[in-house]
Scaffold this motif. Structure first.
Motif: not given
Length: 447
Positions: A20-21, A23-26, A28, A100, A103
């Motif tokens: 998860r850390k 991952q592309d935050e734009t 997911l 988050q 998620d």
């Protein structure tokens, strides 16, 4: 069960663990799931599939597509609210792994978006029509050619299991189906068991079944990756529910309870006077009486009450989940969230009147009869072709039927079960209108 494993980003065919850390935050991975579902042809066909009233031409009555979108919106809110509280309880999910609150919302929203994707034309009557064809109709001829579990798959054709097939089934050029994350597939699986034995316990997860024999290996792989608890006895395949499946179920329960009721009022099947009477205990603490009195038409008044009622039930579902989260993780919470909430009696009253005034109305029954006839005709033609192919007695008509099927429908399997499942899956993907058109063509009409 533990949340880190339950939130797996793994997809079919992965050889490396997705973190998860990283991952592309734009965009997911869980959000990719939503996109893949909404752009799929199977989801698109829901725009012309029955929710309550089959073949309705009234623009304000819900189809499976509008229902699924609304359930997804409610589910996203449920997931985010629950996620925020779970991250407070298990801070390592955020500080160590990077999860988050959103998620949780994305997972539940995607699973809810797909929750009806396996339903055949004409609503639940479509499921019954397929099942009846094999249990009591011409399809009985295939019983000796199948295992008990395979025959049960067909005799009690289940939209949830068919949905799992659609989401995961490999075909040429599309290995792993939509290749959704295992977390989303887990949240989608309301009934994580095979078709037999039927209802082995009173647990809500055993009410129906969630996969066909054709997807058994895929199902087991997903369940084991997520760390679901094996609950099967005497060799049967059954697992505990993914906890987020409770939220998908709650979102669906909230929407069909309140919105089907709203549709019934807008259709004139239920008097408007019932709206406030039946919803008052849900909206008492949030209604603005002055605003309500200013609304000048039925649709606006019902829409306002519906919004308040849904908000009340969302908050109640969140409270119920958090209250029983430990039991849910241990598979000892055996009920749907809304079945044990403090508004259970009000929900039952609304459903009871909806059954009498909507689901059993003459308009619905008459159109369900049409649906039975359409599906029986389609199954009769296609399964006869399968039977003749199996015995090497194909007719010229059979040859034409085979040519008429799209390339995605394979009838070259060694086992009759797989060929029958291909046909049932094909018919299940048809919209109500397309199924009617195909029926007319087979009857020599609309030429």
């Amino acid at each position: 069960m533990n949340w880190e494993q339950l939130l797996s980003l793994k997809r079919f065919g992965d050889t490396n663990k997705r973190l998860r850390k990283e991952q592309d935050e734009t965009r997911l991975g869980f959000e990719v799931d939503y996109d893949r579902i909404i752009f799929s042809s199977e989801f698109r066909s829901l725009q012309d599939k029955t929710q309550v009233v089959p073949l309705s031409k009234t623009d304000f009555v819900h189809t499976r597509l509008t229902h699924s979108l609304e359930v997804s919106v409610v589910a996203r809110t449920l997931g985010r609210k629950v996620g925020a509280k779970l991250l407070e309880k298990y801070p390592h999910l955020n500080t160590v792994h990077g999860y988050q609150a959103n998620d949780f919302g994305a997972i539940v929203a995607a699973a809810a978006l797909a929750h009806d994707i396996g339903n055949p034309p004409f609503g639940h009557s479509g499921e019954k029509a397929i099942g009846g064809f094999f249990k009591d109709g011409a399809g009985r001829v295939f019983k000796p050619l199948m295992t008990s579990e395979e025959y049960q798959d067909l005799c009690h054709f289940e939209g949830n299991a068919n949905g799992f097939k659609i989401l995961t089934e490999s075909r040429e050029g599309r290995a792993g189906g939509l290749r959704l994350s295992y977390a989303t597939l887990g949240a989608f699986m309301k009934y994580p068991k095979e078709s037999l034995p039927k209802k082995p316990t009173t647990h809500i997860a055993d009410k129906k079944y969630g996969f066909f024999q054709s997807e058994k290996e895929v199902f087991i792989d997903v369940a084991q990756e997520l760390g679901l608890m094996s609950t099967g006895k005497n060799g049967s395949v059954s697992f505990s529910r993914h906890p987020l499946a409770y939220l998908v179920e709650a979102a669906d329960d909230i929407c069909y309870t309140i919105i089907d009721f709203e549709d019934g009022i807008n259709l004139g099947l239920i008097e408007e006077a019932y709206a406030l009477e039946y919803l008052i205990n849900l909206v008492r603490d949030s209604i603005n009486s002055g605003k309500y009195q200013q609304l000048s038409n039925t649709q606006d008044r019902i829409s306002y009450l519906r919004a308040l009622a849904i908000n009340t039930l969302i908050n109640e579902a969140v409270d119920m989940f958090l209250k029983h989260e430990t039991d849910i993780l241990n598979n000892t919470f055996e009920h749907a969230l809304m079945d044990k909430c403090k508004y259970q009696a009000q929900i039952k009253d609304i459903i009871d009147i909806s059954i009498i005034r909507i689901y059993q109305s003459k308009e619905v029954i008459d159109k369900e009869i049409v649906g039975y006839e359409v599906i029986n005709k389609l199954l009769g033609v296609y399964t006869k072709t399968i039977e003749n192919k199996h015995h090497g007695t194909l007719t010229n008509f059979d040859a034409l039927i085979l040519k008429s099927l799209p390339d995605t429908v394979c009838l070259d399997h060694d086992k009759p079960y797989d060929n029958l499942m291909s046909v049932c899956n094909y018919i299940s993907k048809l919209s109500d209108g397309k199924a009617k058109d195909m029926h007319a063509k087979l009857m020599g009409q609309n030429l």
